[in-house]
Design a protein around this motif. Sequence first.
Motif, short mmCIF file in Angstrom:
data_model
loop_
_atom_site.label_atom_id
_atom_site.label_comp_id
_atom_site.label_asym_id
_atom_site.label_seq_id
_atom_site.Cartn_x
_atom_site.Cartn_y
_atom_site.Cartn_z
N LEU A 168 14.82 45.57 15.96
CA LEU A 168 13.47 45.15 15.58
C LEU A 168 12.83 44.31 16.67
O LEU A 168 11.64 44.47 16.98
CB LEU A 168 13.54 44.36 14.27
CG LEU A 168 13.90 45.17 13.02
CD1 LEU A 168 14.29 44.24 11.88
CD2 LEU A 168 12.73 46.06 12.61
N ARG A 169 13.58 43.42 17.26
CA ARG A 169 13.04 42.57 18.33
C ARG A 169 12.67 43.40 19.55
O ARG A 169 11.77 43.03 20.31
CB ARG A 169 14.06 41.50 18.72
CG ARG A 169 14.16 40.35 17.72
CD ARG A 169 15.29 39.41 18.09
NE ARG A 169 15.23 38.16 17.33
CZ ARG A 169 16.18 37.23 17.34
NH1 ARG A 169 17.26 37.42 18.08
NH2 ARG A 169 16.05 36.12 16.64
N ALA A 170 13.35 44.53 19.75
CA ALA A 170 13.03 45.41 20.88
C ALA A 170 11.78 46.24 20.60
O ALA A 170 11.28 46.92 21.50
CB ALA A 170 14.21 46.33 21.17
N LEU A 234 9.38 41.04 10.83
CA LEU A 234 10.43 41.97 11.23
C LEU A 234 11.14 42.54 9.99
O LEU A 234 11.43 43.74 9.93
CB LEU A 234 11.44 41.27 12.14
CG LEU A 234 10.94 40.84 13.52
CD1 LEU A 234 12.05 40.12 14.28
CD2 LEU A 234 10.46 42.04 14.33
N ALA A 235 11.41 41.67 9.03
CA ALA A 235 12.09 42.10 7.81
C ALA A 235 11.27 43.16 7.07
O ALA A 235 11.82 44.10 6.48
CB ALA A 235 12.37 40.91 6.91
N ALA A 236 9.96 43.01 7.11
CA ALA A 236 9.08 43.97 6.43
C ALA A 236 9.13 45.35 7.09
O ALA A 236 8.84 46.37 6.45
CB ALA A 236 7.65 43.44 6.41
N ARG A 237 9.48 45.38 8.38
CA ARG A 237 9.54 46.65 9.11
C ARG A 237 10.89 47.35 8.98
O ARG A 237 11.03 48.51 9.36
CB ARG A 237 9.25 46.39 10.60
CG ARG A 237 7.79 46.11 10.89
CD ARG A 237 7.59 45.59 12.31
NE ARG A 237 8.48 46.24 13.28
CZ ARG A 237 8.85 45.69 14.43
NH1 ARG A 237 8.43 44.47 14.73
NH2 ARG A 237 9.63 46.33 15.25
N LEU A 238 11.90 46.65 8.48
CA LEU A 238 13.25 47.21 8.42
C LEU A 238 13.39 48.19 7.26
O LEU A 238 13.05 47.88 6.13
CB LEU A 238 14.27 46.08 8.26
CG LEU A 238 15.75 46.48 8.18
CD1 LEU A 238 16.18 47.18 9.48
CD2 LEU A 238 16.62 45.26 7.91
N ARG A 239 13.89 49.38 7.58
CA ARG A 239 14.20 50.38 6.55
C ARG A 239 15.70 50.32 6.26
O ARG A 239 16.52 50.07 7.15
CB ARG A 239 13.83 51.78 7.04
CG ARG A 239 12.35 51.98 7.32
CD ARG A 239 11.55 52.17 6.05
NE ARG A 239 12.00 53.35 5.31
CZ ARG A 239 11.55 54.59 5.53
NH1 ARG A 239 10.64 54.83 6.47
NH2 ARG A 239 11.99 55.61 4.79
N THR A 240 16.09 50.62 5.02
CA THR A 240 17.51 50.63 4.64
C THR A 240 17.81 51.91 3.89
O THR A 240 17.04 52.32 3.00
CB THR A 240 17.85 49.42 3.76
OG1 THR A 240 17.55 48.21 4.46
CG2 THR A 240 19.34 49.42 3.40
#
Length: 265
Positions: A168-170, A234-240
Amino acid sequence: MDGLLVDTEHLWTIAEEELAASYGRPFTPRMKHAMLGHGVDTAVPLMLSMLGVDGDPAHAARFLVDRAVELFRTPGLVVRRPGAPELLTALRAAGMPTALVSSSFRSLMDPVLDILGRDLFTVTVAGDEVARRKPFPDPYLVAAAALAVDPARCAVLEDSTTGALAGLRAGCRTVLVPSVPGLPSLAEVAATTDAALATDAARAAAGAKLPAGARAAPVPAGGHRPAAEDIAELAARLRTVPSLHDVTLDFLRALTATAPQATAP
Protein backbone atom coordinates in the motif's frame (compact mmCIF):
# COMPACT_ATOMS: atom_id res chain seq x y z
CA MET A 1 6.48 -15.79 -0.46
CA ASP A 2 6.42 -17.39 3.00
CA GLY A 3 2.83 -18.20 3.86
CA LEU A 4 1.43 -17.07 0.49
CA LEU A 5 2.97 -19.24 -2.23
CA VAL A 6 4.72 -21.80 -0.04
CA ASP A 7 4.01 -23.18 3.41
CA THR A 8 7.19 -22.22 5.25
CA GLU A 9 5.96 -20.31 8.28
CA HIS A 10 6.05 -23.53 10.31
CA LEU A 11 9.78 -23.75 9.50
CA TRP A 12 10.34 -20.20 10.73
CA THR A 13 8.35 -21.14 13.83
CA ILE A 14 10.72 -24.04 14.53
CA ALA A 15 13.68 -21.65 14.42
CA GLU A 16 11.85 -19.08 16.55
CA GLU A 17 10.80 -21.66 19.14
CA GLU A 18 14.37 -22.97 19.36
CA LEU A 19 15.72 -19.45 19.82
CA ALA A 20 13.14 -18.67 22.52
CA ALA A 21 13.95 -21.98 24.27
CA SER A 22 17.63 -21.02 24.35
CA TYR A 23 16.57 -18.08 26.52
CA GLY A 24 14.36 -20.32 28.66
CA ARG A 25 11.16 -18.71 27.35
CA PRO A 26 8.18 -19.99 25.33
CA PHE A 27 7.42 -18.68 21.86
CA THR A 28 3.75 -17.69 21.73
CA PRO A 29 1.18 -17.21 18.94
CA ARG A 30 1.07 -13.51 19.85
CA MET A 31 4.78 -13.21 19.08
CA LYS A 32 4.30 -15.09 15.81
CA HIS A 33 1.53 -12.75 14.66
CA ALA A 34 3.60 -9.68 15.53
CA MET A 35 6.62 -10.95 13.56
CA LEU A 36 4.84 -12.16 10.42
CA GLY A 37 6.19 -10.53 7.28
CA HIS A 38 8.99 -8.65 9.02
CA GLY A 39 12.64 -8.74 8.02
CA VAL A 40 15.19 -9.88 10.57
CA ASP A 41 16.14 -6.30 11.46
CA THR A 42 12.67 -5.61 12.87
CA ALA A 43 11.56 -9.16 13.73
CA VAL A 44 14.45 -9.78 16.13
CA PRO A 45 13.92 -6.65 18.27
CA LEU A 46 10.20 -7.44 18.40
CA MET A 47 10.89 -11.00 19.51
CA LEU A 48 13.49 -10.12 22.14
CA SER A 49 11.24 -7.42 23.54
CA MET A 50 8.23 -9.71 23.74
CA LEU A 51 10.34 -12.47 25.30
CA GLY A 52 11.53 -9.97 27.89
CA VAL A 53 15.19 -10.90 27.48
CA ASP A 54 18.34 -8.86 26.99
CA GLY A 55 19.78 -11.13 24.33
CA ASP A 56 22.40 -10.33 21.72
CA PRO A 57 20.32 -9.29 18.68
CA ALA A 58 23.13 -10.00 16.23
CA HIS A 59 23.46 -13.56 17.56
CA ALA A 60 19.67 -14.00 17.48
CA ALA A 61 19.47 -12.79 13.87
CA ARG A 62 22.28 -15.12 12.77
CA PHE A 63 20.64 -18.06 14.53
CA LEU A 64 17.23 -17.49 12.93
CA VAL A 65 18.58 -17.05 9.40
CA ASP A 66 21.06 -19.95 9.61
CA ARG A 67 18.48 -22.33 11.08
CA ALA A 68 15.85 -21.28 8.55
CA VAL A 69 18.27 -21.84 5.65
CA GLU A 70 18.99 -25.33 7.01
CA LEU A 71 15.26 -26.13 7.22
CA PHE A 72 14.41 -24.58 3.82
CA ARG A 73 17.07 -26.76 2.17
CA THR A 74 15.79 -29.97 3.77
CA PRO A 75 13.98 -31.96 1.04
CA GLY A 76 10.22 -32.17 1.48
CA LEU A 77 9.82 -29.47 4.13
CA VAL A 78 8.87 -26.60 1.79
CA VAL A 79 5.52 -27.23 0.07
CA ARG A 80 3.34 -25.13 -2.25
CA ARG A 81 0.29 -23.40 -0.81
CA PRO A 82 -3.16 -24.33 -2.21
CA GLY A 83 -3.91 -22.33 -5.33
CA ALA A 84 -0.33 -21.14 -5.87
CA PRO A 85 0.65 -23.45 -8.76
CA GLU A 86 -2.61 -22.75 -10.61
CA LEU A 87 -2.31 -18.97 -10.20
CA LEU A 88 1.35 -18.82 -11.25
CA THR A 89 0.69 -21.03 -14.28
CA ALA A 90 -2.28 -18.89 -15.32
CA LEU A 91 -0.25 -15.69 -14.99
CA ARG A 92 2.51 -17.08 -17.18
CA ALA A 93 0.03 -18.35 -19.78
CA ALA A 94 -1.56 -14.89 -19.90
CA GLY A 95 1.84 -13.25 -20.41
CA MET A 96 1.44 -11.18 -17.24
CA PRO A 97 4.83 -10.15 -15.77
CA THR A 98 5.34 -11.26 -12.18
CA ALA A 99 7.75 -10.47 -9.35
CA LEU A 100 8.50 -12.54 -6.27
CA VAL A 101 9.11 -10.04 -3.46
CA SER A 102 10.11 -11.23 -0.01
CA SER A 103 11.67 -10.05 3.25
CA SER A 104 13.57 -13.36 3.29
CA PHE A 105 17.18 -13.32 2.19
CA ARG A 106 18.34 -14.66 -1.18
CA SER A 107 19.71 -17.76 0.59
CA LEU A 108 16.12 -18.53 1.63
CA MET A 109 14.44 -17.44 -1.60
CA ASP A 110 16.54 -19.66 -3.87
CA PRO A 111 15.31 -23.00 -2.41
CA VAL A 112 11.73 -21.74 -2.79
CA LEU A 113 12.33 -20.79 -6.43
CA ASP A 114 13.64 -24.30 -7.05
CA ILE A 115 10.27 -25.64 -5.84
CA LEU A 116 7.94 -23.07 -7.42
CA GLY A 117 9.81 -22.76 -10.71
CA ARG A 118 12.19 -19.91 -11.53
CA ASP A 119 10.68 -19.51 -14.98
CA LEU A 120 7.37 -18.42 -13.43
CA PHE A 121 8.81 -15.08 -12.28
CA THR A 122 10.02 -12.19 -14.39
CA VAL A 123 11.79 -10.56 -11.45
CA THR A 124 12.74 -11.63 -7.91
CA VAL A 125 13.61 -9.26 -5.05
CA ALA A 126 15.00 -10.64 -1.77
CA GLY A 127 15.14 -8.92 1.59
CA ASP A 128 18.91 -8.44 1.51
CA GLU A 129 18.71 -6.66 -1.85
CA VAL A 130 16.85 -3.54 -0.72
CA ALA A 131 17.65 -0.66 1.63
CA ARG A 132 14.57 -1.24 3.80
CA ARG A 133 12.41 -4.33 4.08
CA LYS A 134 8.66 -4.68 4.56
CA PRO A 135 6.59 -2.90 5.92
CA PHE A 136 8.47 -0.16 4.02
CA PRO A 137 7.67 0.24 0.31
CA ASP A 138 11.21 -0.27 -0.97
CA PRO A 139 10.89 -3.96 -2.02
CA TYR A 140 7.82 -3.30 -4.15
CA LEU A 141 9.21 -0.09 -5.61
CA VAL A 142 12.35 -1.97 -6.63
CA ALA A 143 10.25 -4.75 -8.19
CA ALA A 144 8.01 -2.30 -10.09
CA ALA A 145 11.07 -0.49 -11.44
CA ALA A 146 12.62 -3.80 -12.55
CA LEU A 147 9.36 -4.67 -14.33
CA ALA A 148 9.21 -1.16 -15.84
CA VAL A 149 5.63 -0.83 -14.57
CA ASP A 150 4.07 2.04 -12.62
CA PRO A 151 3.42 0.80 -9.03
CA ALA A 152 -0.19 2.00 -9.38
CA ARG A 153 -0.61 -0.57 -12.15
CA CYS A 154 0.77 -3.43 -10.02
CA ALA A 155 -1.29 -5.88 -7.98
CA VAL A 156 0.39 -7.01 -4.76
CA LEU A 157 -0.66 -10.25 -3.05
CA GLU A 158 0.32 -10.60 0.60
CA ASP A 159 -0.41 -13.00 3.46
CA SER A 160 0.54 -10.60 6.29
CA THR A 161 -0.47 -7.07 7.18
CA THR A 162 3.24 -6.24 7.37
CA GLY A 163 3.64 -7.06 3.69
CA ALA A 164 0.29 -5.49 2.82
CA LEU A 165 1.42 -2.22 4.40
CA ALA A 166 4.53 -2.29 2.19
CA GLY A 167 2.42 -2.76 -0.94
CA LEU A 168 0.00 0.00 0.00
CA ARG A 169 2.80 2.42 0.84
CA ALA A 170 4.34 1.70 -2.58
CA GLY A 171 1.07 2.77 -4.20
CA CYS A 172 0.19 -0.72 -5.45
CA ARG A 173 -3.27 -2.29 -5.56
CA THR A 174 -2.90 -4.63 -2.60
CA VAL A 175 -4.76 -7.81 -1.67
CA LEU A 176 -4.41 -9.58 1.66
CA VAL A 177 -4.71 -13.38 1.63
CA PRO A 178 -4.31 -14.11 5.37
CA SER A 179 -2.15 -17.10 6.22
CA VAL A 180 -3.29 -17.11 9.86
CA PRO A 181 -6.29 -15.64 11.71
CA GLY A 182 -6.00 -12.66 14.03
CA LEU A 183 -3.39 -10.67 12.12
CA PRO A 184 -2.47 -7.24 13.56
CA SER A 185 -3.97 -4.16 11.96
CA LEU A 186 -2.01 -1.88 9.62
CA ALA A 187 -1.83 0.72 12.41
CA GLU A 188 -0.45 -1.85 14.86
CA VAL A 189 2.19 -2.96 12.36
CA ALA A 190 3.25 0.65 11.73
CA ALA A 191 3.46 1.41 15.47
CA THR A 192 5.39 -1.72 16.45
CA THR A 193 7.83 -1.28 13.55
CA ASP A 194 8.47 2.31 14.58
CA ALA A 195 9.17 1.19 18.13
CA ALA A 196 11.40 -1.69 17.05
CA LEU A 197 13.51 0.45 14.73
CA ALA A 198 14.10 2.98 17.51
CA THR A 199 16.09 0.38 19.46
CA ASP A 200 19.79 -0.44 19.41
CA ALA A 201 18.73 -4.06 18.90
CA ALA A 202 17.45 -3.21 15.43
CA ARG A 203 20.80 -1.81 14.38
CA ALA A 204 22.66 -4.78 15.85
CA ALA A 205 20.33 -7.26 14.12
CA ALA A 206 20.67 -5.44 10.80
CA GLY A 207 24.45 -5.52 11.15
CA ALA A 208 24.71 -9.18 12.13
CA LYS A 209 27.08 -11.39 10.17
CA LEU A 210 24.73 -12.91 7.61
CA PRO A 211 25.09 -15.84 5.22
CA ALA A 212 27.44 -15.51 2.27
CA GLY A 213 25.95 -13.26 -0.37
CA ALA A 214 23.55 -11.50 2.00
CA ARG A 215 23.98 -7.85 2.84
CA ALA A 216 22.50 -6.05 5.79
CA ALA A 217 19.92 -3.37 5.06
CA PRO A 218 20.65 -0.05 6.80
CA VAL A 219 18.21 0.98 9.51
CA PRO A 220 16.98 4.53 8.82
CA ALA A 221 16.44 6.90 11.71
CA GLY A 222 13.01 8.20 12.67
CA GLY A 223 10.01 9.38 10.71
CA HIS A 224 8.80 6.02 9.40
CA ARG A 225 5.18 5.96 10.48
CA PRO A 226 2.57 7.82 8.43
CA ALA A 227 0.03 9.93 10.25
CA ALA A 228 -3.02 8.12 11.61
CA GLU A 229 -5.24 9.49 8.84
CA ASP A 230 -2.82 8.12 6.24
CA ILE A 231 -3.00 4.67 7.79
CA ALA A 232 -6.80 4.88 7.74
CA GLU A 233 -6.70 5.79 4.04
CA LEU A 234 -4.37 2.89 3.30
CA ALA A 235 -6.63 0.51 5.23
CA ALA A 236 -9.59 1.63 3.12
CA ARG A 237 -7.68 0.64 -0.04
CA LEU A 238 -6.78 -2.86 1.18
CA ARG A 239 -8.72 -5.77 -0.31
CA THR A 240 -8.98 -9.12 1.51
CA VAL A 241 -9.82 -12.54 0.06
CA PRO A 242 -9.94 -15.94 1.82
CA SER A 243 -7.50 -17.85 -0.40
CA LEU A 244 -5.46 -17.78 -3.59
CA HIS A 245 -8.30 -19.66 -5.29
CA ASP A 246 -10.20 -16.36 -5.13
CA VAL A 247 -7.44 -14.56 -7.07
CA THR A 248 -8.23 -15.05 -10.74
CA LEU A 249 -6.97 -13.24 -13.82
CA ASP A 250 -10.30 -11.44 -14.10
CA PHE A 251 -10.03 -10.40 -10.46
CA LEU A 252 -6.54 -8.97 -11.03
CA ARG A 253 -7.55 -7.17 -14.22
CA ALA A 254 -10.54 -5.60 -12.48
CA LEU A 255 -8.34 -4.65 -9.53
CA THR A 256 -5.86 -2.71 -11.59
CA ALA A 257 -8.27 -1.69 -14.35
CA THR A 258 -5.27 -0.90 -16.54
CA ALA A 259 -2.91 -2.78 -18.84
CA PRO A 260 -0.23 -3.96 -18.88
CA GLN A 261 -0.37 -5.32 -15.36
CA ALA A 262 2.11 -6.98 -13.08
CA THR A 263 1.65 -9.21 -10.10
CA ALA A 264 4.05 -9.32 -7.17
CA PRO A 265 3.42 -11.99 -4.51
